[in-house]
Design an enzyme around this catalytic site. Sequence first.
Site, mmCIF file in Angstrom:
data_model
loop_
_atom_site.group_PDB
_atom_site.id
_atom_site.type_symbol
_atom_site.label_atom_id
_atom_site.label_comp_id
_atom_site.label_asym_id
_atom_site.label_seq_id
_atom_site.Cartn_x
_atom_site.Cartn_y
_atom_site.Cartn_z
ATOM 1 N N GLU A 2 0.010 5.703 12.626
ATOM 2 C CA GLU A 2 -1.360 5.247 12.852
ATOM 3 C C GLU A 2 -1.444 3.739 13.091
ATOM 4 O OE1 GLU A 2 -5.350 5.390 10.127
ATOM 5 O OE2 GLU A 2 -4.085 7.181 10.149
ATOM 6 N N ASP A 3 -0.628 2.958 12.397
ATOM 7 C CA ASP A 3 -0.803 1.505 12.396
ATOM 8 C C ASP A 3 0.334 0.702 13.013
ATOM 9 O OD1 ASP A 3 -3.185 1.958 11.112
ATOM 10 O OD2 ASP A 3 -2.440 1.470 9.118
ATOM 11 N N HIS A 27 3.279 7.097 5.605
ATOM 12 C CA HIS A 27 2.020 7.719 6.010
ATOM 13 C C HIS A 27 1.207 6.946 7.044
ATOM 14 C CE1 HIS A 27 0.004 5.063 3.113
ATOM 15 N NE2 HIS A 27 -1.134 5.440 3.664
ATOM 16 N N ASP A 86 -3.383 8.270 -1.417
ATOM 17 C CA ASP A 86 -3.957 7.268 -0.524
ATOM 18 C C ASP A 86 -5.368 6.894 -0.981
ATOM 19 O OD1 ASP A 86 -4.035 5.576 1.760
ATOM 20 O OD2 ASP A 86 -4.927 7.166 2.970
ATOM 21 N N HIS A 138 0.818 -1.210 0.000
ATOM 22 C CA HIS A 138 0.000 0.000 0.000
ATOM 23 C C HIS A 138 0.863 1.276 0.000
ATOM 24 C CE1 HIS A 138 -3.195 2.819 0.763
ATOM 25 N NE2 HIS A 138 -2.685 3.123 1.942
#
Length: 176
Positions: free
Chosen positions: A65-66, A61, A122, A35
């Site tokens: 967050e992940d 990116h 994205d 991704h």
Amino acid sequence: MDADLVLVLDAAAFAADKHRRQRRKDAEATPYINHPLALATILAREGGVTDAEVIAAALLHDTVEDTETTLAELEARFGSVVAAMVAEVTDDKALPKAVRKQLQIAHAAHKSPGAKLVKLADKIANLRDIAASPPADWDQTRKAAYVRWAGEVVAGLRGTNAALEAAFDGAAAALG
């Protein structure tokens, strides 16, 4: 030594390491790193983006967050510009999903030019992934709802890069 090339390669290696155990939600459970690599490719190939900091931010990116990555860690390794762009596109996972989605719409027009490029890429990558290999549990209604929401986010990003906006429109039309 080409500092821009080193920055991009370092960001790719860092993202690959951080996402190494993660998989996408598609039926094939593809490696997650595909991704961020798709975003970087969309920016460079389709958007004509040559700014290494934007490409690095695209690769990174989702790390805050992940994964367990912090913005301070990104700033120390990749600089304040890259870290700031990542911060701009990072959702606050402490908030409910519906609130995070609404905030993406509300904040899109106010992002820096680099963050807008990353966000556009994205959304393009996500639409293409949904078309090619959607999450196993997504029916047509859920896909259509994602396309509508992504379109609302992208409405605030318009005027950033005509080629990327056209790519988004094409990806949305393919799903619509």
